[in-house]
Every structure is written in structure tokens, then in C-alpha cells.
Write a protein that holds these residues in place. Sequence first.
Motif, PDB file in Angstrom:
ATOM      1  N   GLU A 245     -78.332 -91.426  50.561  1.00  0.00           N
ATOM      2  CA  GLU A 245     -78.126 -89.999  50.864  1.00  0.00           C
ATOM      3  C   GLU A 245     -79.421 -89.231  51.059  1.00  0.00           C
ATOM      4  OE1 GLU A 245     -76.668 -91.726  48.424  1.00  0.00           O
ATOM      5  OE2 GLU A 245     -74.539 -91.246  48.255  1.00  0.00           O
TER       6      GLU A 245
ATOM      7  N   ILE B 291     -70.139 -88.743  57.205  1.00  0.00           N
ATOM      8  CA  ILE B 291     -71.230 -87.816  57.527  1.00  0.00           C
ATOM      9  C   ILE B 291     -70.795 -86.823  58.603  1.00  0.00           C
ATOM     10  CG2 ILE B 291     -73.620 -87.663  58.356  1.00  0.00           C
ATOM     11  CD1 ILE B 291     -73.938 -90.625  57.304  1.00  0.00           C
ATOM     12  N   LYS B 292     -69.993 -87.321  59.553  1.00  0.00           N
ATOM     13  CA  LYS B 292     -69.558 -86.431  60.655  1.00  0.00           C
ATOM     14  C   LYS B 292     -68.649 -85.328  60.115  1.00  0.00           C
ATOM     15  CE  LYS B 292     -70.022 -90.323  63.787  1.00  0.00           C
ATOM     16  NZ  LYS B 292     -69.342 -91.501  64.309  1.00  0.00           N
TER      17      LYS B 292
ATOM     18  N   LYS C 177     -63.349 -98.240  62.533  1.00  0.00           N
ATOM     19  CA  LYS C 177     -64.274 -97.658  63.522  1.00  0.00           C
ATOM     20  C   LYS C 177     -65.373 -96.850  62.851  1.00  0.00           C
ATOM     21  CE  LYS C 177     -61.293 -97.731  67.482  1.00  0.00           C
ATOM     22  NZ  LYS C 177     -60.086 -97.085  67.977  1.00  0.00           N
TER      23      LYS C 177
ATOM     24  N   LYS D  69     -67.224-106.375  57.184  1.00  0.00           N
ATOM     25  CA  LYS D  69     -68.490-105.692  57.512  1.00  0.00           C
ATOM     26  C   LYS D  69     -68.829-104.587  56.500  1.00  0.00           C
ATOM     27  CE  LYS D  69     -71.354-103.511  60.891  1.00  0.00           C
ATOM     28  NZ  LYS D  69     -71.651-103.086  62.230  1.00  0.00           N
TER      29      LYS D  69
ATOM     30  N   GLU E 275     -70.520 -95.680  45.260  1.00  0.00           N
ATOM     31  CA  GLU E 275     -69.999 -94.885  44.132  1.00  0.00           C
ATOM     32  C   GLU E 275     -68.538 -95.233  43.838  1.00  0.00           C
ATOM     33  OE1 GLU E 275     -71.479 -91.360  46.261  1.00  0.00           O
ATOM     34  OE2 GLU E 275     -72.415 -90.772  44.376  1.00  0.00           O
TER      35      GLU E 275
ATOM     36  N   ALA F 284     -69.665 -91.534  52.286  1.00  0.00           N
ATOM     37  CA  ALA F 284     -68.867 -90.371  52.653  1.00  0.00           C
ATOM     38  C   ALA F 284     -69.023 -90.164  54.157  1.00  0.00           C
ATOM     39  CB  ALA F 284     -69.374 -89.156  51.897  1.00  0.00           C
TER      40      ALA F 284
ATOM     41  N   ALA G 293     -69.092 -97.403  54.148  1.00  0.00           N
ATOM     42  CA  ALA G 293     -70.482 -97.014  54.464  1.00  0.00           C
ATOM     43  C   ALA G 293     -70.806 -95.600  54.003  1.00  0.00           C
ATOM     44  CB  ALA G 293     -70.738 -97.167  55.957  1.00  0.00           C
TER      45      ALA G 293
ATOM     46  N   GLY H 135     -73.188 -87.801  45.466  1.00  0.00           N
ATOM     47  CA  GLY H 135     -72.355 -86.705  44.960  1.00  0.00           C
ATOM     48  C   GLY H 135     -71.021 -87.149  44.391  1.00  0.00           C
ATOM     49  N   ILE H 136     -70.816 -88.472  44.279  1.00  0.00           N
ATOM     50  CA  ILE H 136     -69.558 -88.931  43.671  1.00  0.00           C
ATOM     51  C   ILE H 136     -69.895 -89.837  42.481  1.00  0.00           C
ATOM     52  CG2 ILE H 136     -67.184 -89.638  44.186  1.00  0.00           C
ATOM     53  CD1 ILE H 136     -67.749 -89.671  47.127  1.00  0.00           C
TER      54      ILE H 136
ATOM     55  N   GLY I 227     -71.154 -92.979  49.075  1.00  0.00           N
ATOM     56  CA  GLY I 227     -69.837 -92.862  48.429  1.00  0.00           C
ATOM     57  C   GLY I 227     -69.134 -94.213  48.296  1.00  0.00           C
TER      58      GLY I 227
HETATM   59  N1  CAA Z   1     -69.961 -91.471  58.052  1.00  0.00           N
HETATM   60  C1  CAA Z   1     -69.414 -91.370  59.294  1.00  0.00           C
HETATM   61  N2  CAA Z   1     -69.470 -92.355  60.206  1.00  0.00           N
HETATM   62  C2  CAA Z   1     -70.100 -93.500  59.860  1.00  0.00           C
HETATM   63  C3  CAA Z   1     -70.679 -93.678  58.598  1.00  0.00           C
HETATM   64  C4  CAA Z   1     -70.577 -92.603  57.658  1.00  0.00           C
HETATM   65  N3  CAA Z   1     -71.067 -92.697  56.419  1.00  0.00           N
HETATM   66  N4  CAA Z   1     -71.243 -94.905  58.554  1.00  0.00           N
HETATM   67  C5  CAA Z   1     -71.007 -95.474  59.750  1.00  0.00           C
HETATM   68  N5  CAA Z   1     -70.327 -94.627  60.546  1.00  0.00           N
HETATM   69  C6  CAA Z   1     -69.872 -94.834  61.924  1.00  0.00           C
HETATM   70  C7  CAA Z   1     -71.043 -94.764  62.889  1.00  0.00           C
HETATM   71  O1  CAA Z   1     -71.329 -93.432  63.220  1.00  0.00           O
HETATM   72  C8  CAA Z   1     -70.496 -95.559  64.058  1.00  0.00           C
HETATM   73  O2  CAA Z   1     -69.589 -94.734  64.782  1.00  0.00           O
HETATM   74  P1  CAA Z   1     -69.677 -94.663  66.404  1.00  0.00           P
HETATM   75  O3  CAA Z   1     -69.300 -96.046  66.841  1.00  0.00           O
HETATM   76  O4  CAA Z   1     -68.658 -93.626  66.756  1.00  0.00           O
HETATM   77  O5  CAA Z   1     -71.080 -94.321  66.742  1.00  0.00           O
HETATM   78  C9  CAA Z   1     -69.656 -96.641  63.387  1.00  0.00           C
HETATM   79  O6  CAA Z   1     -69.392 -96.161  62.061  1.00  0.00           O
HETATM   80  C10 CAA Z   1     -70.409 -97.969  63.257  1.00  0.00           C
HETATM   81  O7  CAA Z   1     -71.638 -97.705  62.619  1.00  0.00           O
HETATM   82  P2  CAA Z   1     -73.061 -98.152  63.209  1.00  0.00           P
HETATM   83  O8  CAA Z   1     -73.005 -98.243  64.698  1.00  0.00           O
HETATM   84  O9  CAA Z   1     -74.100 -97.271  62.634  1.00  0.00           O
HETATM   85  O10 CAA Z   1     -73.146 -99.635  62.608  1.00  0.00           O
HETATM   86  P3  CAA Z   1     -74.471-100.477  62.277  1.00  0.00           P
HETATM   87  O11 CAA Z   1     -74.015-101.847  61.991  1.00  0.00           O
HETATM   88  O12 CAA Z   1     -75.495-100.275  63.340  1.00  0.00           O
HETATM   89  O13 CAA Z   1     -75.058 -99.794  60.933  1.00  0.00           O
HETATM   90  C11 CAA Z   1     -74.911 -98.869  58.710  1.00  0.00           C
HETATM   91  C12 CAA Z   1     -74.352 -99.866  59.734  1.00  0.00           C
HETATM   92  C13 CAA Z   1     -76.339 -99.303  58.291  1.00  0.00           C
HETATM   93  C14 CAA Z   1     -73.998 -98.886  57.507  1.00  0.00           C
HETATM   94  C15 CAA Z   1     -74.991 -97.454  59.356  1.00  0.00           C
HETATM   95  O14 CAA Z   1     -73.714 -97.162  59.931  1.00  0.00           O
HETATM   96  C16 CAA Z   1     -75.321 -96.359  58.372  1.00  0.00           C
HETATM   97  O15 CAA Z   1     -76.475 -96.204  58.012  1.00  0.00           O
HETATM   98  N6  CAA Z   1     -74.305 -95.554  57.962  1.00  0.00           N
HETATM   99  C17 CAA Z   1     -74.500 -94.418  57.100  1.00  0.00           C
HETATM  100  C18 CAA Z   1     -74.772 -94.824  55.667  1.00  0.00           C
HETATM  101  C19 CAA Z   1     -74.988 -93.591  54.805  1.00  0.00           C
HETATM  102  O16 CAA Z   1     -75.913 -92.846  54.999  1.00  0.00           O
HETATM  103  N7  CAA Z   1     -74.125 -93.406  53.805  1.00  0.00           N
HETATM  104  C20 CAA Z   1     -74.193 -92.285  52.903  1.00  0.00           C
HETATM  105  C21 CAA Z   1     -73.290 -91.192  53.369  1.00  0.00           C
HETATM  106  S1  CAA Z   1     -73.491 -89.670  52.458  1.00  0.00           S
HETATM  107  C22 CAA Z   1     -72.627 -89.911  51.024  1.00  0.00           C
HETATM  108  O17 CAA Z   1     -72.039 -90.935  50.798  1.00  0.00           O
HETATM  109  C23 CAA Z   1     -72.663 -88.717  50.089  1.00  0.00           C
HETATM  110  C24 CAA Z   1     -72.058 -88.914  48.767  1.00  0.00           C
HETATM  111  O18 CAA Z   1     -72.554 -89.606  47.904  1.00  0.00           O
HETATM  112  C25 CAA Z   1     -70.864 -88.159  48.432  1.00  0.00           C
END
Ligand code: CAA
Length: 257
Positions: free
Chosen positions: A131, A67-68, A23, A59, A111, A65, A63, A139-140, A108
Amino acid sequence: MAYETITVEKRGGIAIVTLNRPKALNALNDELTAELVAAFADIEVDEEIGCTVLTGSEKAFAAGADIKMMQSKSYMDVYKGDLFGGFDRIAAHPKPIIAAVAGYALGGGCELAMMCDFILAADTAKFGQPEIQLGVMPGIGGTQRLTRFIGKSKAMEMCLTGRMMDAAEAERSGLVSRVIPAGELLDEAIKAAEKIAGMSQTAVAMTKETINRSYETTLAEGIRFERRVFFAMFATEDQKEGMEAFVEKRSPRFRNR
Ligand code: CAA
């Protein structure tokens, strides 16, 4: 052990670890991090396991770390909690890990794939460090490992613009070792893992350690280290067995000694 956010299957000499938070597209939260660390600690001491395949879903490998989970954290929360510090243990895992990546490997997730020993990518794979779009940065290990994999120019572009790279570009750039049709990804990864698990596990561990040393040292020191480890292998039973088997035109029976 029963896990909530991953599954672990042991199959002969290999383990298949699957990220399983569909999810959230396998976003890495504290629970998933802790479970991965525990699973790899278990695999490390399991003498029957010679190699692990780490994978996600069709899929998303992951995706990023979560974010929530991070959204409301303060500096002191992440500093005191050593956010994602557990991944250092996975990066230091002594046995080979093959990342089998389909779909998104972002932030992440990218990473985590780069922490593995090599990446097999489905033709659907998409890699990125987005990010910057969240007002932060990788950050990882992304700024360091991605740069070593694909060079400064591409790493800088990806980390500064957040653009994704498809599987073909990832292969051209040296990020992944091979691109495989999505439907065959897991089978191919398992085949590679079984091949590795059939080798002398002593030689495998020493080879992994020595290749990784190339990231940490000068060429001359690295070659010296390699020579020492190569010499040390002549103290193993597996070197005798491997070479004897070749001369006798038979398959070796390695005993990991
Ligand atoms: N964190 C938390 N929840 C995430 C997530 C993440 N990184 N990526 C996806 N989700 C959740 C979405 O919020 C959504 O939840 P809901 O159904 O409750 O709304 C569910 O997964 C499905 O995602 P989408 O509806 O967004 O799916 P999509 O097919 O439209 O898009 C995607 C896919 C392009 C991957 C998009 O989800 C996205 O851009 N995700 C975030 C990617 C991101 O920014 N990653 C970096 C995170 S920061 C990090 O990683 C820091 C570090 O280096 C330590």
C-alpha cells in the motif's frame, strides 16, 4: 445463494469459499466484501459445516483492495461507508477458516489471509503489503496482524518498502503453517478442513477462541482463561465420548454437545 464475485461449495462437513473476480485478480471491492460477509454469516449458522477453506485462483488469492474502486473516494466516503468494516465480521467468525493461498496475496488479500485461522501456502504464493507504493498504508489489519505474525523488523520492512515475501520466507517467518506444491494445495487444505470438521465442534470453537485470546491478553490472564475453558469442557458430552472412545480403543462419535 447465488454470488457474483465468490463461489461457495458445501461438501460434507466443510465449505469451500473461492474468491472469483479473475479479471481483477480477486481485488476486494464492496460487492465481494458484502458477499463474503453474507457467505460466512450463512456458514456460521449452518450446523453441518465445521470448517471452511477460503481460496482464490492459481494466479492470485487476492491482489488487494480494489484500487480502481478506492481511487476517487474522499475521507467522508470511506468514513461514512466504513470501508472494509465488513471484514471485522469475518475476523470474528467462530468456526475455523483455513486460507489456501496460491499466487498473490497482497494488501487486503494478505490481510484477509491473516484473518483466517491458519494459512496453507502454495509454493507459488507471494505475500506483501504494497500500500505504501499507492501513498497509503494497510487498512484491514495488516500493520497489526503482520507484526504479530512475523515481528516488527520484517513487518516494518515489508510495509515501508512494499517488498513481497515468497512462500519459503513466509514459512520461515511464521506467516504460514506449511508450504505445499501448488497442484496439491486445495486437496491438502480440504484434508485439513475435513479433519477439523470431524472433531467435536464445541472443542474446536473453544480452542479457536482460546488461542485468539492470547493476542488480546497477558500470559497469566490467558492461562487463567484457558484453564476455565478447559474445565468447562468437562461439562460437555463430547469430552465423555472422546475419552471413553480412547479407553475403548474405538473412534469417537462426537455430537457437538
Ligand atoms: N485493484 C484493482 N485492480 C487490480 C488490482 C487491485 N488491487 N490488482 C490487480 N488489478 C487488475 C489490474 O488493474 C489488471 O486489470 P486490467 O486488465 O483491466 O488492466 C488486472 O487486475 C491484472 O493485473 P495486472 O495486469 O497488473 O497483472 P500482473 O500480473 O502484471 O501484476 C500484480 C500482478 C503485481 C499483483 C499487480 O496487479 C499489482 O501490483 N496489483 C496491485 C497490488 C496492490 O497494490 N495491492 C494493494 C491494494 S491497496 C489495499 O489493499 C489497501 C488495504 O490494505 C485496505
